[in-house]
Scaffold this active site. Structure first.
Site, PDB file in Angstrom:
ATOM      1  N   LYS A 201      20.038  10.042  15.913  1.00  0.00           N
ATOM      2  CA  LYS A 201      21.203   9.181  15.711  1.00  0.00           C
ATOM      3  C   LYS A 201      21.019   7.883  16.478  1.00  0.00           C
ATOM      4  O   LYS A 201      20.344   7.828  17.499  1.00  0.00           O
ATOM      5  CB  LYS A 201      22.506   9.873  16.102  1.00  0.00           C
ATOM      6  CG  LYS A 201      22.757  10.010  17.577  1.00  0.00           C
ATOM      7  CD  LYS A 201      24.143  10.598  17.798  1.00  0.00           C
ATOM      8  CE  LYS A 201      24.476  10.686  19.267  1.00  0.00           C
ATOM      9  NZ  LYS A 201      25.876  11.024  19.488  1.00  0.00           N
TER      10      LYS A 201
ATOM     11  N   TYR B 297      21.700   5.735   2.053  1.00  0.00           N
ATOM     12  CA  TYR B 297      20.271   5.835   2.337  1.00  0.00           C
ATOM     13  C   TYR B 297      19.798   4.573   3.060  1.00  0.00           C
ATOM     14  O   TYR B 297      20.446   3.536   3.015  1.00  0.00           O
ATOM     15  CB  TYR B 297      19.463   6.080   1.058  1.00  0.00           C
ATOM     16  CG  TYR B 297      19.577   4.978   0.043  1.00  0.00           C
ATOM     17  CD1 TYR B 297      18.673   3.915   0.024  1.00  0.00           C
ATOM     18  CD2 TYR B 297      20.602   4.980  -0.906  1.00  0.00           C
ATOM     19  CE1 TYR B 297      18.784   2.896  -0.899  1.00  0.00           C
ATOM     20  CE2 TYR B 297      20.720   3.964  -1.836  1.00  0.00           C
ATOM     21  CZ  TYR B 297      19.805   2.926  -1.825  1.00  0.00           C
ATOM     22  OH  TYR B 297      19.922   1.908  -2.743  1.00  0.00           O
TER      23      TYR B 297
ATOM     24  N   SER C   6      23.372   1.115   0.053  1.00  0.00           N
ATOM     25  CA  SER C   6      22.562   1.555   1.191  1.00  0.00           C
ATOM     26  C   SER C   6      22.987   0.908   2.503  1.00  0.00           C
ATOM     27  O   SER C   6      23.979   0.195   2.567  1.00  0.00           O
ATOM     28  CB  SER C   6      21.086   1.259   0.962  1.00  0.00           C
ATOM     29  OG  SER C   6      20.897  -0.141   0.959  1.00  0.00           O
TER      30      SER C   6
END
Length: 121
Positions: A9, A58, A25
């Protein structure tokens, strides 16, 4: 059996741009991607600290060192420039892989500069 586990993360990164007129995205600075072990096209979950939104998208690679975090397409409606977000990736792992795996956690300052890399605590 496999388990869906935290892979990495980027914590409290600041949104630098939102581009509604794009296919979709999140664009992430290449250096931040490398620190979090992210790949182009990889699915990530975005958590907006400012408004509580959670969504998946993504990854698109941004320019190394530019510190850009840009939400593209429909995701641009989920955050504003200046919002703090967490970018989370997951991976499927079996019990053997879990034994020694430690997720990468990338901590950044208010300008998206890396201030610390750590294993998940």
């Amino acid at each position: 059996m496999t388990f869906e586990m935290l892979y990495s993360k980027i914590h409290r990164v600041t949104v630098s741009d939102a581009n509604l007129n794009y296919v979709g995205s999140i664009t992430i600075d290449k250096e931040l991607m490398q620190a979090a072990h992210l790949r182009v096209g990889q699915k990530v979950e975005i958590v907006n600290i400012n408004n509580g939104e959670r969504f998946s998208t993504y990854v698109i690679q941004g320019v190394y060192g530019k510190r850009d975090i840009c939400l593209n397409g429909a995701a641009a409606r989920k955050a504003h420039v200046g919002d703090k977000i967490i970018i989370i990736s997951y991976a499927s792992m079996n019990e053997e892989e879990l034994e020694n795996f430690k997720p990468a956690v990338v901590l950044v300052d208010e300008h998206n500069n890396i201030i610390e890399l750590r294993d998940f605590i």
